[in-house]
Design a protein around this motif. Structure first.
Motif, PDB file in Angstrom:
ATOM      1  N   ILE A  65       0.830  -1.211   0.000  1.00 49.04           N
ATOM      2  CA  ILE A  65       0.000   0.000   0.000  1.00 49.04           C
ATOM      3  C   ILE A  65       0.858   1.252   0.000  1.00 49.04           C
ATOM      4  O   ILE A  65       0.547   2.251  -0.662  1.00 49.04           O
ATOM      5  CB  ILE A  65      -0.966  -0.007   1.203  1.00 49.04           C
ATOM      6  N   ASN A  66       1.965   1.214   0.724  1.00 47.98           N
ATOM      7  CA  ASN A  66       2.849   2.383   0.803  1.00 47.98           C
ATOM      8  C   ASN A  66       4.075   2.255  -0.095  1.00 47.98           C
ATOM      9  O   ASN A  66       5.093   2.902   0.136  1.00 47.98           O
ATOM     10  CB  ASN A  66       3.289   2.595   2.252  1.00 47.98           C
ATOM     11  N   GLY A  67       3.983   1.422  -1.127  1.00 48.81           N
ATOM     12  CA  GLY A  67       5.096   1.257  -2.054  1.00 48.81           C
ATOM     13  C   GLY A  67       5.737  -0.111  -1.946  1.00 48.81           C
ATOM     14  O   GLY A  67       5.379  -0.918  -1.088  1.00 48.81           O
ATOM     15  N   ILE A  68       6.697  -0.388  -2.821  1.00 52.22           N
ATOM     16  CA  ILE A  68       7.384  -1.675  -2.839  1.00 52.22           C
ATOM     17  C   ILE A  68       8.403  -1.730  -1.701  1.00 52.22           C
ATOM     18  O   ILE A  68       9.214  -0.817  -1.547  1.00 52.22           O
ATOM     19  CB  ILE A  68       8.090  -1.897  -4.186  1.00 52.22           C
ATOM     20  N   PRO A  69       8.378  -2.785  -0.889  1.00 50.76           N
ATOM     21  CA  PRO A  69       9.323  -2.862   0.235  1.00 50.76           C
ATOM     22  C   PRO A  69      10.776  -2.913  -0.241  1.00 50.76           C
ATOM     23  O   PRO A  69      11.091  -3.490  -1.287  1.00 50.76           O
ATOM     24  CB  PRO A  69       8.935  -4.180   0.922  1.00 50.76           C
ATOM     25  N   LYS A  70      11.655  -2.321   0.540  1.00 52.30           N
ATOM     26  CA  LYS A  70      13.075  -2.320   0.223  1.00 52.30           C
ATOM     27  C   LYS A  70      13.627  -3.746   0.258  1.00 52.30           C
ATOM     28  O   LYS A  70      13.309  -4.515   1.171  1.00 52.30           O
ATOM     29  CB  LYS A  70      13.822  -1.442   1.225  1.00 52.30           C
ATOM     30  N   ASP A  71      14.440  -4.090  -0.719  1.00 51.85           N
ATOM     31  CA  ASP A  71      15.156  -5.366  -0.812  1.00 51.85           C
ATOM     32  C   ASP A  71      14.241  -6.561  -1.044  1.00 51.85           C
ATOM     33  O   ASP A  71      14.677  -7.718  -0.897  1.00 51.85           O
ATOM     34  CB  ASP A  71      16.002  -5.629   0.443  1.00 51.85           C
ATOM     35  N   PRO A  98      12.783  -9.462  -3.036  1.00 52.48           N
ATOM     36  CA  PRO A  98      13.210 -10.144  -4.269  1.00 52.48           C
ATOM     37  C   PRO A  98      12.220  -9.909  -5.406  1.00 52.48           C
ATOM     38  O   PRO A  98      11.003  -9.975  -5.204  1.00 52.48           O
ATOM     39  CB  PRO A  98      13.252 -11.618  -3.851  1.00 52.48           C
ATOM     40  N   GLU A  99      12.758  -9.648  -6.599  1.00 53.24           N
ATOM     41  CA  GLU A  99      11.902  -9.324  -7.737  1.00 53.24           C
ATOM     42  C   GLU A  99      10.957 -10.460  -8.098  1.00 53.24           C
ATOM     43  O   GLU A  99       9.810 -10.229  -8.482  1.00 53.24           O
ATOM     44  CB  GLU A  99      12.773  -8.958  -8.946  1.00 53.24           C
ATOM     45  N   MET A 100      11.421 -11.702  -7.987  1.00 55.05           N
ATOM     46  CA  MET A 100      10.561 -12.833  -8.328  1.00 55.05           C
ATOM     47  C   MET A 100       9.379 -12.938  -7.365  1.00 55.05           C
ATOM     48  O   MET A 100       8.261 -13.280  -7.771  1.00 55.05           O
ATOM     49  CB  MET A 100      11.366 -14.129  -8.327  1.00 55.05           C
ATOM     50  N   LYS A 101       9.606 -12.659  -6.085  1.00 53.07           N
ATOM     51  CA  LYS A 101       8.505 -12.683  -5.127  1.00 53.07           C
ATOM     52  C   LYS A 101       7.499 -11.582  -5.423  1.00 53.07           C
ATOM     53  O   LYS A 101       6.287 -11.784  -5.329  1.00 53.07           O
ATOM     54  CB  LYS A 101       9.045 -12.534  -3.704  1.00 53.07           C
ATOM     55  N   LEU A 102       8.006 -10.409  -5.793  1.00 52.76           N
ATOM     56  CA  LEU A 102       7.131  -9.295  -6.145  1.00 52.76           C
ATOM     57  C   LEU A 102       6.288  -9.645  -7.363  1.00 52.76           C
ATOM     58  O   LEU A 102       5.064  -9.445  -7.370  1.00 52.76           O
ATOM     59  CB  LEU A 102       7.961  -8.044  -6.405  1.00 52.76           C
ATOM     60  N   TRP A 103       6.928 -10.192  -8.395  1.00 56.01           N
ATOM     61  CA  TRP A 103       6.213 -10.566  -9.626  1.00 56.01           C
ATOM     62  C   TRP A 103       5.172 -11.642  -9.349  1.00 56.01           C
ATOM     63  O   TRP A 103       4.038 -11.560  -9.799  1.00 56.01           O
ATOM     64  CB  TRP A 103       7.219 -11.057 -10.669  1.00 56.01           C
ATOM     65  N   GLY A 104       5.556 -12.669  -8.578  1.00 53.87           N
ATOM     66  CA  GLY A 104       4.636 -13.760  -8.276  1.00 53.87           C
ATOM     67  C   GLY A 104       3.419 -13.280  -7.510  1.00 53.87           C
ATOM     68  O   GLY A 104       2.287 -13.688  -7.795  1.00 53.87           O
ATOM     69  N   ASN A 105       3.624 -12.403  -6.530  1.00 54.69           N
ATOM     70  CA  ASN A 105       2.493 -11.883  -5.770  1.00 54.69           C
ATOM     71  C   ASN A 105       1.572 -11.063  -6.663  1.00 54.69           C
ATOM     72  O   ASN A 105       0.345 -11.139  -6.538  1.00 54.69           O
ATOM     73  CB  ASN A 105       2.983 -11.032  -4.602  1.00 54.69           C
ATOM     74  N   ARG A 106       2.143 -10.283  -7.559  1.00 51.87           N
ATOM     75  CA  ARG A 106       1.318  -9.465  -8.446  1.00 51.87           C
ATOM     76  C   ARG A 106       0.423 -10.339  -9.327  1.00 51.87           C
ATOM     77  O   ARG A 106      -0.758 -10.037  -9.524  1.00 51.87           O
ATOM     78  CB  ARG A 106       2.204  -8.577  -9.312  1.00 51.87           C
ATOM     79  N   MET A 107       0.997 -11.429  -9.868  1.00 52.41           N
ATOM     80  CA  MET A 107       0.211 -12.316 -10.721  1.00 52.41           C
ATOM     81  C   MET A 107      -0.923 -12.966  -9.931  1.00 52.41           C
ATOM     82  O   MET A 107      -2.070 -13.030 -10.395  1.00 52.41           O
ATOM     83  CB  MET A 107       1.115 -13.397 -11.325  1.00 52.41           C
ATOM     84  N   ILE A 130       9.226 -21.764   3.145  1.00 52.12           N
ATOM     85  CA  ILE A 130       8.145 -22.228   2.288  1.00 52.12           C
ATOM     86  C   ILE A 130       8.299 -21.783   0.838  1.00 52.12           C
ATOM     87  O   ILE A 130       7.851 -22.445  -0.075  1.00 52.12           O
ATOM     88  CB  ILE A 130       6.777 -21.761   2.844  1.00 52.12           C
ATOM     89  N   SER A 131       8.968 -20.655   0.596  1.00 47.12           N
ATOM     90  CA  SER A 131       9.035 -20.136  -0.776  1.00 47.12           C
ATOM     91  C   SER A 131      10.465 -19.953  -1.275  1.00 47.12           C
ATOM     92  O   SER A 131      10.718 -19.122  -2.140  1.00 47.12           O
ATOM     93  CB  SER A 131       8.272 -18.799  -0.868  1.00 47.12           C
ATOM     94  N   SER A 132      11.404 -20.738  -0.746  1.00 50.99           N
ATOM     95  CA  SER A 132      12.781 -20.610  -1.204  1.00 50.99           C
ATOM     96  C   SER A 132      12.920 -21.053  -2.661  1.00 50.99           C
ATOM     97  O   SER A 132      13.744 -20.537  -3.405  1.00 50.99           O
ATOM     98  CB  SER A 132      13.709 -21.437  -0.304  1.00 50.99           C
ATOM     99  N   ASN A 133      12.103 -22.034  -3.087  1.00 53.24           N
ATOM    100  CA  ASN A 133      12.034 -22.439  -4.487  1.00 53.24           C
ATOM    101  C   ASN A 133      10.723 -21.897  -5.045  1.00 53.24           C
ATOM    102  O   ASN A 133       9.655 -22.473  -4.825  1.00 53.24           O
ATOM    103  CB  ASN A 133      12.091 -23.967  -4.610  1.00 53.24           C
ATOM    104  N   LEU A 134      10.788 -20.773  -5.755  1.00 56.74           N
ATOM    105  CA  LEU A 134       9.568 -20.085  -6.155  1.00 56.74           C
ATOM    106  C   LEU A 134       8.751 -20.853  -7.188  1.00 56.74           C
ATOM    107  O   LEU A 134       7.527 -20.758  -7.218  1.00 56.74           O
ATOM    108  CB  LEU A 134       9.919 -18.687  -6.680  1.00 56.74           C
ATOM    109  N   TRP A 135       9.410 -21.639  -8.056  1.00 52.94           N
ATOM    110  CA  TRP A 135       8.658 -22.425  -9.031  1.00 52.94           C
ATOM    111  C   TRP A 135       7.865 -23.523  -8.324  1.00 52.94           C
ATOM    112  O   TRP A 135       6.705 -23.775  -8.644  1.00 52.94           O
ATOM    113  CB  TRP A 135       9.588 -23.024 -10.079  1.00 52.94           C
ATOM    114  N   HIS A 136       8.510 -24.192  -7.356  1.00 50.18           N
ATOM    115  CA  HIS A 136       7.820 -25.216  -6.565  1.00 50.18           C
ATOM    116  C   HIS A 136       6.680 -24.587  -5.776  1.00 50.18           C
ATOM    117  O   HIS A 136       5.566 -25.135  -5.720  1.00 50.18           O
ATOM    118  CB  HIS A 136       8.831 -25.880  -5.619  1.00 50.18           C
TER     119      HIS A 136
END
Length: 226
Positions: free
Chosen positions: A122-128, A130-139, A210-216
Motif C-alpha cells: 500500500i505504501n510502495g514496494i518494500p526495500k530489498d 526479491p523481484e521474483m517474489k514481487l512478480w509472483g504476488n502481483r500475478m 516455504i518459498s525458497s524455491n519459487l517455481w515449486h
C-alpha cells in the motif's frame, strides 16, 4: 462475548530469530496483554526450548513438520476452543513490526471487517524485496482480484487478523500453505475484507522455509487455488 485476542506465531527452526520477537511481543504494553501462542511445526533446533523460557507464551508442538497450512488449521482450532474473538497470525522471524499488530487487528475488533490482510504494498514496494517474489504476488493478486471481484494487493503476506465468524466459516484443505486459499474461501462466502499497510524487512541472508524455491511454491499454490 468478552473480547480476546490471540497472536499466533508459526515456527519451524526459528531458534536464530524467535527470541527477540518474543521479547518484543511480551514487553509491548498492548500486545503483551494478548494471548501469545507459538506453534512449533516439528523444529529440530532449539526453538521449543527458547519459547519455554517465556512463561507467558503458550507452546503448541506438532510432532513432525506438517506444513504451514496444517499449522494454520491448528491455530484456528486452538482459537475456536479458547473462544478467541480475533486471531492475529504473525511471523516468528522478525520480518514484521510488533507495533503493527494492533493496527491490523483494529478493523476486526471494530466490527468493520471479518478479516484483515496485512499489505506490504500500500505504501510502495518494500526495500530489498526479491523481484521474483514481487512478480509472483502481483500475478496471484490479479487473478484473485479477478475471480472474487475484490481488489487485493497482497495475497501472500501471512500477517493477518481474523474475527471469530471468519474462523468458524473457514474450510481449508492444503497442508503446504494457506495464504491464497483462505482469501478465496472467505471472499466467496461473503466475508468482509480490508487491507492494512504493514512494514516488512527483508534480510539478504534469510531464505523462506516455504518459498525458497519459487517455481515449486507457485505450482503448489496453483493446485490449492484450483
Amino acid at each position: 462475548m468478552e473480547t480476546h485476542v490471540a497472536v499466533i506465531l508459526p515456527a519451524y527452526n526459528e531458534a536464530k530469530h524467535i527470541r527477540p520477537v518474543l521479547e518484543s511481543l511480551t514487553t509491548h504494553p498492548e500486545v503483551g496483554r494478548m494471548q501469545l501462542v507459538v506453534i512449533d511445526d516439528g523444529s529440530t533446533d532449539a526453538t521449543a526450548e527458547i519459547v519455554r523460557s517465556f512463561p507467558s507464551v503458550i507452546l503448541l508442538q506438532q510432532g513432525r513438520n506438517r506444513g504451514l497450512g496444517h499449522t494454520f488449521r491448528t491455530a484456528v482450532d486452538h482459537c475456536l476452543k479458547e473462544r478467541i474473538t480475533c486471531m492475529v497470525f504473525f511471523d516468528a522471524d522478525g520480518q514484521f513490526l510488533v507495533e503493527d499488530i494492533p493496527r491490523v487487528a483494529a478493523p476486526v475488533l471494530a466490527g468493520t471487517a471479518d478479516f484483515a490482510l496485512g499489505s506490504r504494498f500500500i505504501n510502495g514496494i518494500p526495500k530489498d524485496m526479491p523481484e521474483m517474489k514481487l512478480w509472483g504476488n502481483r500475478m496471484l493478486a490479479r487473478f484473485i482480484s479477478w475471480v472474487t471481484w475484490m481488489p487485493v494487493r497482497d495475497v501472500a503476506c501471512g500477517f493477518r487478523a481474523y474475527g471469530r465468524e471468519a474462523l468458524l466459516r473457514m474450510t481449508l484443505n492444503g497442508s503446504f500453505t494457506y495464504t491464497q486459499e483462505v482469501i478465496l474461501d472467505l471472499l466467496f462466502k461473503g466475508m468482509r475484507c480490508v487491507e492494512v499497510p504493514v512494514t516488512v524487512k527483508y534480510f539478504k541472508d534469510r531464505e523462506s522455509a516455504i518459498s525458497s524455491n519459487l517455481w515449486h511454491y507457485g505450482w503448489k499454490v496453483l493446485k490449492l487455488m484450483v
